[in-house]
Design an enzyme around this catalytic site. Structure first.
Site, short mmCIF file in Angstrom:
data_model
loop_
_atom_site.label_atom_id
_atom_site.label_comp_id
_atom_site.label_asym_id
_atom_site.label_seq_id
_atom_site.Cartn_x
_atom_site.Cartn_y
_atom_site.Cartn_z
N PRO A 46 0.90 -1.23 0.03
CA PRO A 46 -0.19 0.15 0.11
C PRO A 46 0.75 1.18 0.05
O PRO A 46 0.67 2.30 -0.74
CB PRO A 46 -0.93 -0.11 1.22
CG PRO A 46 -0.82 -1.87 1.47
CD PRO A 46 0.24 -2.15 1.06
N GLU A 47 1.80 1.13 0.77
CA GLU A 47 2.89 2.47 0.64
C GLU A 47 4.25 1.74 0.93
O GLU A 47 4.43 0.98 1.93
CB GLU A 47 2.68 3.50 1.68
CG GLU A 47 1.43 4.63 1.33
CD GLU A 47 0.00 4.43 1.60
OE1 GLU A 47 -0.78 5.06 1.18
OE2 GLU A 47 -0.23 3.31 2.46
N THR A 48 5.07 2.70 0.50
CA THR A 48 6.81 2.69 0.87
C THR A 48 7.05 3.89 1.32
O THR A 48 6.87 4.86 0.53
CB THR A 48 7.44 1.94 -0.26
OG1 THR A 48 6.95 0.78 -0.86
CG2 THR A 48 8.82 1.95 -0.01
#
Length: 275
Positions: A46-48
């Protein structure tokens, strides 16, 4: 080639394989913008996040990427990155993001962030919103308005009558990121049960959305659903990644003065990339 290590952490959960996934590169120096985006797409989480030196007096500057784009602000990446940087110790960190410098505290494994005060705008066409979620107008909670709230990212808040409507909601031509919620909950003691869809971010459904929960908490206070002292949001249950997000809202129905969002985190593992 330089080897860059990352930590994989699940955010807004106290156990592995729940909550929202995040990869944290604690040393993002020397990684270009395009490479950061490519890494986020490669990992497909979903996010980095990439931690780089501060530029405005904070402790660190934070770059946040979905597989499709960079974000000016996001909740679970801020909470999860602070937890990783704290290294198992209590800490207070000031993290620079495009929306401003945010203070995040880690105390006894619980991480809480302050958020910018949200702004709201009304949405008038309830029938169109219901149709965009594959629901009928009768599924919507009549006592609650549909509003768009933002502390940096825009979310459309749509109250529905029960868990069945939340579970049936499916995006169909959504123009805005949508947070669908009900005050009927799975866990005793929770305040709301919700789902968040934002196909434009490159992630069809998000298991825990901290940047939505802050404005949603303010929305609940503004409309008399909660006094704001303790709001507990369930999310991710339909995805098999149950998450609990905790919100504190300061102020009154007429004026919101503070927003805090927090939760627990679980380190899953890590890895490295040669860039």
């Amino acid at each position: 080639m330089t080897r860059h290590e990352y930590t994989l952490v699940d955010v807004f959960t106290d156990r592995k394989f729940g909550g929202n996934q995040l990869a944290v590169f604690t040393d993002g120096r020397g990684i270009g913008d395009g490479t950061m985006q490519s890494v986020a797409k490669e990992l497909n989480l979903p996010e980095t996040t990439f931690v780089v030196p501060a530029a405005k007096g904070g402790d660190h500057r934070l770059r946040i990427f979905t597989p499709a784009k960079e974000l000016p602000f996001a909740g679970h990446p801020t909470v999860g990155t602070a937890y990783v940087l704290a290294g198992g110790k209590d800490a207070t960190l000031r993290l620079e993001e495009p929306v401003g410098t945010l203070e995040v505290t880690v105390r006894r494994g619980f991480t809480e962030m302050e958020q910018p005060l949200p702004a709201f705008e009304p949405v008038g066409d309830r029938a169109a919103v219901a149709a965009s979620l594959s629901l009928a107008t009768d599924d919507l909670e009549a006592s609650l308005p549909i509003e768009i709230g933002s502390s940096g990212n825009r979310f459309m808040f749509v109250g529905v009558k029960g868990l069945d409507a939340v579970q049936r909601a499916t995006p169909r031509g959504l123009a805005e990121a949508a947070y669908i919620f009900t005050t009927k909950t799975v866990e005793p003691g929770s305040t709301i049960h919700g789902r968040m869809y934002a196909p434009w971010q490159g992630v069809a459904e998000d298991p825990a959305t901290g940047s939505a929960i802050g404005p949603l908490g303010a929305y609940l206070v503004r409309h008399g659903v909660s006094d704001g002292a303790r709001i507990v949001a369930e999310q991710g249950y339909e995805m098999g990644r149950p998450s609990l997000l905790f919100v504190r809202i300061g102020g009154t129905t007429e004026r919101i003065t503070s927003v805090h969002v927090g939760g627990r985190c679980a380190i899953v593992g890590g890895g490295w990339l040669d860039l």
